[in-house]
Scaffold this motif. Structure first.
Motif, short mmCIF file in Angstrom:
data_model
loop_
_atom_site.label_atom_id
_atom_site.label_comp_id
_atom_site.label_asym_id
_atom_site.label_seq_id
_atom_site.Cartn_x
_atom_site.Cartn_y
_atom_site.Cartn_z
N SER B 27 45.75 48.02 34.48
CA SER B 27 47.00 47.52 33.91
C SER B 27 48.12 47.65 34.94
O SER B 27 48.28 48.69 35.57
CB SER B 27 47.33 48.32 32.65
OG SER B 27 48.54 47.84 32.09
N GLY B 28 48.88 46.57 35.09
CA GLY B 28 49.99 46.59 36.04
C GLY B 28 49.64 46.10 37.43
O GLY B 28 50.53 45.88 38.26
N HIS B 29 48.35 45.93 37.70
CA HIS B 29 47.91 45.44 39.01
C HIS B 29 47.98 43.92 39.01
O HIS B 29 47.24 43.26 38.31
CB HIS B 29 46.50 45.92 39.32
CG HIS B 29 46.46 47.34 39.81
ND1 HIS B 29 45.35 47.88 40.42
CD2 HIS B 29 47.39 48.31 39.78
CE1 HIS B 29 45.61 49.14 40.76
NE2 HIS B 29 46.83 49.42 40.38
N ASN B 30 48.83 43.39 39.86
CA ASN B 30 49.06 41.95 39.88
C ASN B 30 48.11 41.18 40.77
O ASN B 30 48.09 39.96 40.73
CB ASN B 30 50.51 41.67 40.31
CG ASN B 30 51.51 42.20 39.31
OD1 ASN B 30 51.43 41.88 38.13
ND2 ASN B 30 52.45 43.01 39.78
N THR B 31 47.38 41.90 41.60
CA THR B 31 46.50 41.24 42.57
C THR B 31 45.05 41.55 42.26
O THR B 31 44.69 42.71 42.03
CB THR B 31 46.81 41.70 44.00
OG1 THR B 31 48.15 41.31 44.33
CG2 THR B 31 45.86 41.07 45.00
N SER B 94 44.72 45.50 42.96
CA SER B 94 45.73 46.28 43.68
C SER B 94 47.10 45.94 43.12
O SER B 94 47.28 44.93 42.43
CB SER B 94 45.67 46.02 45.18
OG SER B 94 45.78 44.65 45.46
N LEU B 95 48.06 46.77 43.48
CA LEU B 95 49.36 46.69 42.83
C LEU B 95 50.21 45.53 43.33
O LEU B 95 50.75 44.75 42.56
CB LEU B 95 50.11 48.01 43.04
CG LEU B 95 51.40 48.21 42.26
CD1 LEU B 95 51.13 48.14 40.76
CD2 LEU B 95 52.03 49.56 42.61
N GLY B 96 50.32 45.42 44.66
CA GLY B 96 51.27 44.49 45.23
C GLY B 96 50.70 43.12 45.52
O GLY B 96 49.56 42.82 45.16
N ALA B 97 51.46 42.33 46.23
CA ALA B 97 51.09 40.95 46.53
C ALA B 97 50.07 40.89 47.65
O ALA B 97 49.31 39.93 47.73
CB ALA B 97 52.32 40.15 46.93
N SER B 98 50.04 41.90 48.48
CA SER B 98 49.12 41.86 49.61
C SER B 98 48.07 42.94 49.46
O SER B 98 48.38 44.12 49.56
CB SER B 98 49.87 42.07 50.92
OG SER B 98 48.95 42.24 51.99
#
Lengths: 116, 115
Positions: B27-31, B94-98
């Motif tokens: 949950s919360g991981h955008n990638t 993973s959390l971020g965009a990269s």
């Protein structure tokens, strides 16, 4: 071409002994290096992640080192246990480009077996 | 455990068929990234999604496609299956965009066998 080479390909050690796994890479420009442990039939689990400025990082009995000048890393396992039997994968990340996964280069892993 | 789940755990298909593999990220991981891992090899990057948009792709043909949903779940679809598609398919969130700079959390994988 970005490459990650790991050695040895496989290793058998006795329980309680130490061992060191090697990773050489040609990935550029370098961002970070990670070591993963992958049990058979399971997904990889992160052990350590090191950036350019970090020379060593520990996680319990696992200690990773990084020499960004020679583009080498090692993973040292102390006082091995039967549960350490797994594949250890070195993953190197490069800076730049679009997307994240494109910049990750995986090694083929070192298969470690710990025996009684 | 990483908090990332995949289904099914095992799957057997025949050549020419289509398959859908599913992944539920933390949950919360955008990638979410998808990888193909052949026996004895390291994972090969297929593609990555960030907030429901594909933002990176490896050297895989268009018959490999994906979707990411707002509820942190995602799918990998493979059309016209070939024998060489037999592999362990891993998703990682993973959390971020990269995904390159963030820690990736891998699921247990789906073992696909194509006969």
């Amino acid at each position: 071409k970005n490459q990650v080479e790991q050695s040895p390909q496989s290793l058998i050690i006795l329980e309680g002994k130490n061992c060191t796994l090697q990773c050489n890479y040609t990935v550029s420009p370098f961002s970070n290096l990670r070591w993963y442990k992958q049990d058979t039939g399971r997904g990889p689990v992160s052990l350590t992640i090191m950036t350019f400025s970090e020379n060593t990082k520990s996680n319990g009995r696992y200690t990773a080192t990084l020499d960004a000048d020679t583009k080498q890393s090692s993973l040292h396992i102390t006082a091995s246990q039967l549960s350490d039997s797994a594949s250890y994968i070195c993953v190197v990340s490069a800076i730049g480009g679009t997307g994240g996964g494109n910049k990750l280069t995986f090694g083929t892993g070192t298969q470690l077996k710990v025996e009684l | 455990e990483t908090g990332v789940t995949q289904s099914p755990t095992h799957l057997i298909k025949t050549r020419g068929q289509q398959v859908t593999l599913r992944c539920s990220s933390q949950s919360g991981h955008n990638t979410v990234s998808w990888y193909q891992q052949a026996l004895g090899q390291g994972p090969q990057f297929i593609f990555q999604y960030y907030r429901e948009e594909e933002n990176g792709r490896g050297n895989f043909p268009p018959r490999f496609s994906g979707l990411q949903f707002p509820n942190y779940s995602s799918e990998l679809n493979v059309n016209a299956l070939e024998l060489d598609d037999s592999a362990l398919y891993l998703c990682a969130s993973s959390l971020g965009a990269s995904g390159a700079s963030d820690t990736q959390y891998f699921g247990p994988g789906t073992r696909l066998t194509v006969l």
